[in-house]
Write a protein that holds these residues in place. Structure first.
Motif, PDB file in Angstrom:
ATOM      1  N   MET A   1       0.847  -1.181   0.000  1.00 47.40           N
ATOM      2  CA  MET A   1       0.000   0.000   0.000  1.00 47.40           C
ATOM      3  C   MET A   1       0.887   1.237   0.000  1.00 47.40           C
ATOM      4  O   MET A   1       1.796   1.371   0.810  1.00 47.40           O
ATOM      5  CB  MET A   1      -0.910  -0.018   1.230  1.00 47.40           C
ATOM      6  N   LYS A   2       0.595   2.152  -0.901  1.00 47.63           N
ATOM      7  CA  LYS A   2       1.332   3.408  -0.972  1.00 47.63           C
ATOM      8  C   LYS A   2       0.788   4.364   0.095  1.00 47.63           C
ATOM      9  O   LYS A   2      -0.377   4.312   0.451  1.00 47.63           O
ATOM     10  CB  LYS A   2       1.146   4.049  -2.345  1.00 47.63           C
ATOM     11  N   THR A   3       1.656   5.219   0.577  1.00 45.98           N
ATOM     12  CA  THR A   3       1.217   6.249   1.516  1.00 45.98           C
ATOM     13  C   THR A   3       1.334   7.600   0.831  1.00 45.98           C
ATOM     14  O   THR A   3       2.027   7.744  -0.173  1.00 45.98           O
ATOM     15  CB  THR A   3       2.061   6.235   2.806  1.00 45.98           C
ATOM     16  N   LEU A   4       0.687   8.558   1.397  1.00 48.42           N
ATOM     17  CA  LEU A   4       0.633   9.885   0.812  1.00 48.42           C
ATOM     18  C   LEU A   4       1.214  10.879   1.802  1.00 48.42           C
ATOM     19  O   LEU A   4       0.741  10.978   2.937  1.00 48.42           O
ATOM     20  CB  LEU A   4      -0.827  10.228   0.501  1.00 48.42           C
ATOM     21  N   ASP A   5       2.262  11.568   1.401  1.00 51.36           N
ATOM     22  CA  ASP A   5       2.876  12.596   2.228  1.00 51.36           C
ATOM     23  C   ASP A   5       2.175  13.917   1.899  1.00 51.36           C
ATOM     24  O   ASP A   5       2.413  14.501   0.835  1.00 51.36           O
ATOM     25  CB  ASP A   5       4.375  12.676   1.959  1.00 51.36           C
ATOM     26  N   LEU A   6       1.326  14.362   2.790  1.00 53.52           N
ATOM     27  CA  LEU A   6       0.542  15.580   2.548  1.00 53.52           C
ATOM     28  C   LEU A   6       1.417  16.811   2.362  1.00 53.52           C
ATOM     29  O   LEU A   6       1.018  17.754   1.682  1.00 53.52           O
ATOM     30  CB  LEU A   6      -0.444  15.804   3.685  1.00 53.52           C
ATOM     31  N   THR A   7       2.606  16.797   2.926  1.00 55.33           N
ATOM     32  CA  THR A   7       3.487  17.961   2.811  1.00 55.33           C
ATOM     33  C   THR A   7       4.103  18.086   1.424  1.00 55.33           C
ATOM     34  O   THR A   7       4.646  19.128   1.076  1.00 55.33           O
ATOM     35  CB  THR A   7       4.625  17.916   3.858  1.00 55.33           C
ATOM     36  N   LYS A   8       4.018  17.010   0.625  1.00 53.82           N
ATOM     37  CA  LYS A   8       4.634  17.021  -0.704  1.00 53.82           C
ATOM     38  C   LYS A   8       3.608  16.996  -1.845  1.00 53.82           C
ATOM     39  O   LYS A   8       3.984  16.819  -3.005  1.00 53.82           O
ATOM     40  CB  LYS A   8       5.588  15.835  -0.825  1.00 53.82           C
ATOM     41  N   LEU A   9       2.344  17.167  -1.524  1.00 51.90           N
ATOM     42  CA  LEU A   9       1.306  17.156  -2.559  1.00 51.90           C
ATOM     43  C   LEU A   9       1.438  18.359  -3.480  1.00 51.90           C
ATOM     44  O   LEU A   9       1.690  19.468  -3.020  1.00 51.90           O
ATOM     45  CB  LEU A   9      -0.085  17.226  -1.926  1.00 51.90           C
ATOM     46  N   ASP A  10       1.235  18.119  -4.765  1.00 48.84           N
ATOM     47  CA  ASP A  10       1.048  19.253  -5.665  1.00 48.84           C
ATOM     48  C   ASP A  10      -0.464  19.411  -5.869  1.00 48.84           C
ATOM     49  O   ASP A  10      -1.252  18.593  -5.374  1.00 48.84           O
ATOM     50  CB  ASP A  10       1.814  19.071  -6.982  1.00 48.84           C
ATOM     51  N   LEU A  11      -0.861  20.446  -6.565  1.00 51.26           N
ATOM     52  CA  LEU A  11      -2.291  20.730  -6.696  1.00 51.26           C
ATOM     53  C   LEU A  11      -3.033  19.613  -7.420  1.00 51.26           C
ATOM     54  O   LEU A  11      -4.145  19.251  -7.030  1.00 51.26           O
ATOM     55  CB  LEU A  11      -2.512  22.067  -7.414  1.00 51.26           C
ATOM     56  N   ARG A  12      -2.426  19.027  -8.423  1.00 53.54           N
ATOM     57  CA  ARG A  12      -3.074  17.919  -9.154  1.00 53.54           C
ATOM     58  C   ARG A  12      -3.373  16.766  -8.208  1.00 53.54           C
ATOM     59  O   ARG A  12      -4.490  16.258  -8.157  1.00 53.54           O
ATOM     60  CB  ARG A  12      -2.178  17.447 -10.302  1.00 53.54           C
ATOM     61  N   ASP A  13      -2.363  16.353  -7.427  1.00 56.01           N
ATOM     62  CA  ASP A  13      -2.569  15.241  -6.497  1.00 56.01           C
ATOM     63  C   ASP A  13      -3.560  15.611  -5.398  1.00 56.01           C
ATOM     64  O   ASP A  13      -4.367  14.775  -4.976  1.00 56.01           O
ATOM     65  CB  ASP A  13      -1.243  14.806  -5.878  1.00 56.01           C
ATOM     66  N   ALA A  14      -3.521  16.841  -4.947  1.00 58.92           N
ATOM     67  CA  ALA A  14      -4.447  17.282  -3.898  1.00 58.92           C
ATOM     68  C   ALA A  14      -5.887  17.244  -4.397  1.00 58.92           C
ATOM     69  O   ALA A  14      -6.795  16.828  -3.670  1.00 58.92           O
ATOM     70  CB  ALA A  14      -4.074  18.678  -3.419  1.00 58.92           C
ATOM     71  N   LEU A  15      -6.105  17.667  -5.629  1.00 59.20           N
ATOM     72  CA  LEU A  15      -7.457  17.614  -6.200  1.00 59.20           C
ATOM     73  C   LEU A  15      -7.917  16.163  -6.378  1.00 59.20           C
ATOM     74  O   LEU A  15      -9.074  15.837  -6.099  1.00 59.20           O
ATOM     75  CB  LEU A  15      -7.511  18.366  -7.532  1.00 59.20           C
ATOM     76  N   ASP A  16      -7.017  15.303  -6.823  1.00 59.10           N
ATOM     77  CA  ASP A  16      -7.366  13.886  -6.957  1.00 59.10           C
ATOM     78  C   ASP A  16      -7.690  13.285  -5.590  1.00 59.10           C
ATOM     79  O   ASP A  16      -8.664  12.541  -5.440  1.00 59.10           O
ATOM     80  CB  ASP A  16      -6.231  13.101  -7.622  1.00 59.10           C
ATOM     81  N   PHE A  17      -6.871  13.596  -4.604  1.00 53.46           N
ATOM     82  CA  PHE A  17      -7.074  13.104  -3.248  1.00 53.46           C
ATOM     83  C   PHE A  17      -8.431  13.575  -2.710  1.00 53.46           C
ATOM     84  O   PHE A  17      -9.211  12.781  -2.175  1.00 53.46           O
ATOM     85  CB  PHE A  17      -5.925  13.589  -2.358  1.00 53.46           C
ATOM     86  N   ALA A  18      -8.726  14.855  -2.880  1.00 51.30           N
ATOM     87  CA  ALA A  18      -9.992  15.415  -2.406  1.00 51.30           C
ATOM     88  C   ALA A  18     -11.182  14.763  -3.116  1.00 51.30           C
ATOM     89  O   ALA A  18     -12.199  14.460  -2.485  1.00 51.30           O
ATOM     90  CB  ALA A  18     -10.012  16.927  -2.605  1.00 51.30           C
ATOM     91  N   SER A  19     -11.047  14.526  -4.418  1.00 50.49           N
ATOM     92  CA  SER A  19     -12.127  13.856  -5.161  1.00 50.49           C
ATOM     93  C   SER A  19     -12.357  12.449  -4.634  1.00 50.49           C
ATOM     94  O   SER A  19     -13.510  12.008  -4.500  1.00 50.49           O
ATOM     95  CB  SER A  19     -11.776  13.778  -6.655  1.00 50.49           C
ATOM     96  N   LEU A  20     -11.277  11.754  -4.332  1.00 53.08           N
ATOM     97  CA  LEU A  20     -11.399  10.391  -3.797  1.00 53.08           C
ATOM     98  C   LEU A  20     -12.035  10.384  -2.408  1.00 53.08           C
ATOM     99  O   LEU A  20     -12.794   9.467  -2.083  1.00 53.08           O
ATOM    100  CB  LEU A  20     -10.035   9.713  -3.765  1.00 53.08           C
ATOM    101  N   ILE A  21     -11.746  11.387  -1.606  1.00 55.20           N
ATOM    102  CA  ILE A  21     -12.383  11.500  -0.288  1.00 55.20           C
ATOM    103  C   ILE A  21     -13.892  11.601  -0.456  1.00 55.20           C
ATOM    104  O   ILE A  21     -14.655  10.913   0.233  1.00 55.20           O
ATOM    105  CB  ILE A  21     -11.835  12.728   0.484  1.00 55.20           C
ATOM    106  N   GLU A  22     -14.321  12.451  -1.369  1.00 54.04           N
ATOM    107  CA  GLU A  22     -15.757  12.636  -1.614  1.00 54.04           C
ATOM    108  C   GLU A  22     -16.375  11.371  -2.190  1.00 54.04           C
ATOM    109  O   GLU A  22     -17.490  10.988  -1.813  1.00 54.04           O
ATOM    110  CB  GLU A  22     -15.989  13.823  -2.551  1.00 54.04           C
ATOM    111  N   GLU A  23     -15.664  10.705  -3.080  1.00 53.34           N
ATOM    112  CA  GLU A  23     -16.168   9.462  -3.678  1.00 53.34           C
ATOM    113  C   GLU A  23     -16.351   8.381  -2.612  1.00 53.34           C
ATOM    114  O   GLU A  23     -17.365   7.678  -2.583  1.00 53.34           O
ATOM    115  CB  GLU A  23     -15.192   8.983  -4.750  1.00 53.34           C
ATOM    116  N   GLU A  24     -15.366   8.255  -1.735  1.00 51.14           N
ATOM    117  CA  GLU A  24     -15.457   7.261  -0.669  1.00 51.14           C
ATOM    118  C   GLU A  24     -16.651   7.552   0.246  1.00 51.14           C
ATOM    119  O   GLU A  24     -17.407   6.648   0.607  1.00 51.14           O
ATOM    120  CB  GLU A  24     -14.161   7.238   0.141  1.00 51.14           C
ATOM    121  N   ALA A  25     -16.835   8.821   0.605  1.00 53.30           N
ATOM    122  CA  ALA A  25     -17.957   9.191   1.469  1.00 53.30           C
ATOM    123  C   ALA A  25     -19.288   8.925   0.766  1.00 53.30           C
ATOM    124  O   ALA A  25     -20.223   8.389   1.371  1.00 53.30           O
ATOM    125  CB  ALA A  25     -17.849  10.658   1.885  1.00 53.30           C
TER     126      ALA A  25
END
Length: 172
Positions: free
Chosen positions: A1-25
């Motif tokens: 399993m990959k982990t995500l370092d929030l301190t190193k996110l760029d905007l593209r990854d942050a938007l993808d991450f946020a979309s996945l949070i909403e999808e999961e919910a």
């Protein structure tokens, strides 16, 4: 399993991450709505469907923004990197839930998401990603207010003890 370092996110990854949070919910609310329908608990099911639609709408807005800013770049974030950020916890749901209990589950999920963004913002460097996370934190406040407004509409008949409707265990 990959982990995500929030301190190193760029905007593209942050938007993808946020979309996945909403999808999961959204998916969790749909699952909970289905469970409530199975137990003939219509008001709780209806509210969980309502929450699923809200999560879907916010997820679509984020995905559209991502598509507009980074149309041809692949996604580098996946669901295995999520920490159950906004999805309601399974253990908070039970058969024969009242609408009030469903609202309490949703409110707790929104507080959990808010707390996640508050903590993430503490370690996030200034920039576009931090601005996005600030926006997402504010969105969680809006969602909490939405749920509280629904709670305020409830009457006393919406809080009956659900154990009154549960069957006693039967010896096998």
């Amino acid at each position: 399993m990959k982990t995500l370092d929030l301190t190193k996110l760029d905007l593209r990854d942050a938007l993808d991450f946020a979309s996945l949070i909403e999808e999961e919910a959204k998916e969790r609310y749909e699952e909970l709505a289905s469970q409530m329908e199975t137990h003939h608990t219509g008001e709780a099911a209806t509210f969980f469907h309502f929450m699923a639609k809200n999560e879907a709408k916010h997820g679509e807005e984020l995905a559209e923004r991502r598509k507009r800013l980074f149309p041809s770049l692949p996604c580098r974030v996946d669901r295995s990197m999520l920490w159950d950020v906004e999805a309601p916890a399974y253990e908070t749901v039970h058969a024969f839930m009242t609408k009030k209990e469903a609202l309490e589950v949703a409110y707790a999920a929104e507080v959990k998401a808010y707390d996640f963004f508050v903590e993430a913002l503490k370690v996030m460097p200034a920039g576009e990603v931090k601005a996005l996370f600030e926006e997402l934190r504010q969105e969680e406040i809006h969602h909490q207010e939405l749920v509280k407004a629904e709670m305020a509409k409830l009457g006393p008949e919406d809080s009956f003890p659900t154990e009154d409707f549960a069957d006693e265990p039967v010896a096998q």
